[in-house]
Motif scaffolding. Structure first.
Motif, PDB file in Angstrom:
ATOM      1  N   LEU A   1      15.524  29.743  65.320  1.00 35.02           N
ATOM      2  CA  LEU A   1      15.631  30.749  64.273  1.00 35.02           C
ATOM      3  C   LEU A   1      15.157  32.113  64.778  1.00 35.02           C
ATOM      4  CD1 LEU A   1      16.375  31.342  61.351  1.00 35.02           C
ATOM      5  CD2 LEU A   1      14.054  30.707  60.705  1.00 35.02           C
ATOM      6  N   ASN A   2      14.076  32.124  65.516  1.00 30.50           N
ATOM      7  CA  ASN A   2      13.584  33.382  66.081  1.00 30.50           C
ATOM      8  C   ASN A   2      14.594  33.977  67.056  1.00 30.50           C
ATOM      9  OD1 ASN A   2      11.213  33.375  64.633  1.00 30.50           O
ATOM     10  ND2 ASN A   2      10.030  32.355  66.229  1.00 30.50           N
ATOM     11  N   GLU A   3      15.216  33.149  67.880  1.00 33.04           N
ATOM     12  CA  GLU A   3      16.246  33.635  68.806  1.00 33.04           C
ATOM     13  C   GLU A   3      17.434  34.186  68.028  1.00 33.04           C
ATOM     14  OE1 GLU A   3      17.219  30.334  71.320  1.00 33.04           O
ATOM     15  OE2 GLU A   3      15.284  30.397  72.356  1.00 33.04           O
ATOM     16  N   PHE A   4      17.787  33.517  66.957  1.00 35.41           N
ATOM     17  CA  PHE A   4      18.895  33.956  66.126  1.00 35.41           C
ATOM     18  C   PHE A   4      18.571  35.296  65.474  1.00 35.41           C
ATOM     19  CE2 PHE A   4      21.287  33.766  62.072  1.00 35.41           C
ATOM     20  CZ  PHE A   4      22.565  33.675  62.601  1.00 35.41           C
ATOM     21  N   ASP A   5      17.359  35.430  64.942  1.00 32.90           N
ATOM     22  CA  ASP A   5      16.946  36.672  64.289  1.00 32.90           C
ATOM     23  C   ASP A   5      16.950  37.849  65.258  1.00 32.90           C
ATOM     24  OD1 ASP A   5      16.635  35.513  61.815  1.00 32.90           O
ATOM     25  OD2 ASP A   5      14.463  35.252  61.995  1.00 32.90           O
ATOM     26  N   GLU A   6      16.585  37.614  66.509  1.00 30.90           N
ATOM     27  CA  GLU A   6      16.537  38.691  67.492  1.00 30.90           C
ATOM     28  C   GLU A   6      17.933  39.183  67.862  1.00 30.90           C
ATOM     29  OE1 GLU A   6      14.327  37.121  70.746  1.00 30.90           O
ATOM     30  OE2 GLU A   6      12.442  37.067  69.632  1.00 30.90           O
TER      31      GLU A   6
ATOM     32  N   GLU B   1      21.570  42.311  64.175  1.00 31.98           N
ATOM     33  CA  GLU B   1      21.117  43.605  63.696  1.00 31.98           C
ATOM     34  C   GLU B   1      21.042  43.570  62.175  1.00 31.98           C
ATOM     35  OE1 GLU B   1      23.717  46.612  65.197  1.00 31.98           O
ATOM     36  OE2 GLU B   1      23.710  45.759  67.197  1.00 31.98           O
ATOM     37  N   ASP B   2      20.350  44.558  61.615  1.00 34.79           N
ATOM     38  CA  ASP B   2      20.293  44.648  60.162  1.00 34.79           C
ATOM     39  C   ASP B   2      21.683  44.943  59.617  1.00 34.79           C
ATOM     40  OD1 ASP B   2      17.597  44.182  60.073  1.00 34.79           O
ATOM     41  OD2 ASP B   2      17.046  46.299  60.115  1.00 34.79           O
ATOM     42  N   VAL B   3      22.014  44.316  58.509  1.00 32.37           N
ATOM     43  CA  VAL B   3      23.338  44.462  57.903  1.00 32.37           C
ATOM     44  C   VAL B   3      23.173  45.053  56.509  1.00 32.37           C
ATOM     45  CG1 VAL B   3      25.372  43.211  57.110  1.00 32.37           C
ATOM     46  CG2 VAL B   3      24.214  42.491  59.198  1.00 32.37           C
ATOM     47  N   ASP B   4      23.974  46.071  56.223  1.00 30.73           N
ATOM     48  CA  ASP B   4      23.952  46.688  54.901  1.00 30.73           C
ATOM     49  C   ASP B   4      24.905  45.912  53.992  1.00 30.73           C
ATOM     50  OD1 ASP B   4      23.920  48.247  52.658  1.00 30.73           O
ATOM     51  OD2 ASP B   4      24.512  50.108  53.669  1.00 30.73           O
TER      52      ASP B   4
END
Length: 99
Positions: free
Chosen positions: A27-32, A35-38
């Protein structure tokens, strides 16, 4: 028997902790990597695309009706025009000039 149950529980806990840690790492690898999505922007783009699709469908329907009318006219002209055109001197002249 109780001792065996305790051993199984300890083993089960160890296996699940290991799975939890592995999932947390993934999950941490996925989060990294994301990018932030609007979300509001995505929803607006989706709504705009849906509006455009609806308009295209309406235009397509209108074009289908127009094509149907054109086909009827072509059929009627094909049925009635040749007899009348062959009888006119102008048609004979046009055919000779442009053939």
């Amino acid at each position: 028997n109780e001792k065996m149950s305790n051993i199984q529980l300890v083993n089960w806990k160890a296996v699940n902790i290991k799975k939890f840690e592995m999932m947390k790492k993934q999950l941490n690898e996925f989060d990294e990597s994301i990018e932030d999505v609007d979300i509001d922007d995505l929803i607006k783009k989706l709504a705009d695309a849906q509006d455009e699709l609806d308009e295209l469908r309406e235009n397509n329907y209108e074009m289908d009706l127009f094509q149907y009318a054109v086909n009827i006219m072509i059929e009627r002209i094909g049925e009635k025009a040749p007899d009348r055109l062959n009888k006119t001197d102008d048609f004979k002249y046009i055919c000779e000039e442009y053939d």
